[in-house]
Design an enzyme around this catalytic site. Structure first.
Site, PDB file in Angstrom:
ATOM      1  N   ARG A  95       0.881  -1.059  -0.040  1.00  0.00           N
ATOM      2  CA  ARG A  95       0.021   0.131  -0.140  1.00  0.00           C
ATOM      3  C   ARG A  95       1.140   1.162  -0.045  1.00  0.00           C
ATOM      4  O   ARG A  95       0.430   2.230  -0.584  1.00  0.00           O
ATOM      5  CB  ARG A  95      -0.984  -0.051   1.083  1.00  0.00           C
ATOM      6  CG  ARG A  95      -2.048  -1.018   0.910  1.00  0.00           C
ATOM      7  CD  ARG A  95      -3.037  -1.059  -0.179  1.00  0.00           C
ATOM      8  NE  ARG A  95      -3.808  -2.055  -0.483  1.00  0.00           N
ATOM      9  CZ  ARG A  95      -3.664  -2.849  -1.376  1.00  0.00           C
ATOM     10  NH1 ARG A  95      -3.001  -2.683  -2.348  1.00  0.00           N
ATOM     11  NH2 ARG A  95      -4.642  -3.860  -1.492  1.00  0.00           N
ATOM     12  N   GLU A  98       2.006   1.530  -3.436  1.00  0.00           N
ATOM     13  CA  GLU A  98       0.836   2.013  -4.283  1.00  0.00           C
ATOM     14  C   GLU A  98       0.897   3.686  -4.011  1.00  0.00           C
ATOM     15  O   GLU A  98       0.575   4.407  -4.823  1.00  0.00           O
ATOM     16  CB  GLU A  98      -0.536   1.221  -3.903  1.00  0.00           C
ATOM     17  CG  GLU A  98      -1.546   1.769  -4.621  1.00  0.00           C
ATOM     18  CD  GLU A  98      -2.809   0.790  -4.271  1.00  0.00           C
ATOM     19  OE1 GLU A  98      -3.609   0.548  -4.954  1.00  0.00           O
ATOM     20  OE2 GLU A  98      -2.972   0.638  -2.895  1.00  0.00           O
ATOM     21  N   SER A 121      15.093  14.751   2.283  1.00  0.00           N
ATOM     22  CA  SER A 121      16.233  13.781   2.956  1.00  0.00           C
ATOM     23  C   SER A 121      15.412  12.669   3.745  1.00  0.00           C
ATOM     24  O   SER A 121      14.786  13.150   4.349  1.00  0.00           O
ATOM     25  CB  SER A 121      17.020  14.701   3.629  1.00  0.00           C
ATOM     26  OG  SER A 121      18.032  13.686   4.382  1.00  0.00           O
TER      27      SER A 121
END
Length: 154
Positions: A95, A98, A121
């Site tokens: 997820r 995604e 960073s």
């Protein structure tokens, strides 16, 4: 026949930490409190993604009842970003993959518009993960803060 004992690896230490965590019913937040750092960073360190100093490594060794050789291994700079596959197969980790696939270009566009050409960073970085109660089902709140690093001309 030679008796060959394979040296302990960082992966072995992580496996031992997981096993002890389960056996002892330890919570990551409790480990972090004993080490004196955030639960997010401490968890990452225990899972092999961060380098511990000698004092932190000793505390982790004691908390999880690890073999003494683990203390030195916990102080070695790890190979970071070591997922087992290029595209994660674990549903929770997928997820996040995604999320970056869908919103990565949005993050990039908005960061560049606000800050200019550069990156956020992941070294000068902090994260906070909290449970957010909601009547429709609790939510996961993750706040991330990374220093902006502009690309420089030379």
């Amino acid at each position: 026949m030679t008796n060959y004992n394979k040296p302990m690896t960082r992966e072995d230490v992580t496996d031992l930490i997981y096993a002890a965590k389960i056996a002892k019913g330890i919570k990551w937040a409790d480990v972090a409190q004993k080490v004196g750092l955030s639960k997010e960073w401490t968890t990452a360190a225990c899972l092999g993604q961060m380098t511990l100093n000698a004092d932190q490594a000793q505390k982790i060794t004691e908390i999880f009842s690890l073999p003494s050789e683990a203390t030195a291994i916990l102080q070695v700079v790890p190979y970071k970003g070591s997922l087992p596959t290029a595209v994660p197969t674990d549903p929770l980790i997928y997820r996040f993959y995604e999320l970056i696939s869908v919103y990565g270009t949005t993050f990039k566009a908005l960061i560049h518009e606000e800050f200019g050409d550069g990156i956020m960073s992941a070294i000068d970085f902090s994260m906070d993960l909290q449970r957010e109660p909601d009547p429709k089902g609790d939510r996961v709140r993750i706040s991330m803060s990374g220093k902006f690093l502009p690309y420089k001309s030379y």
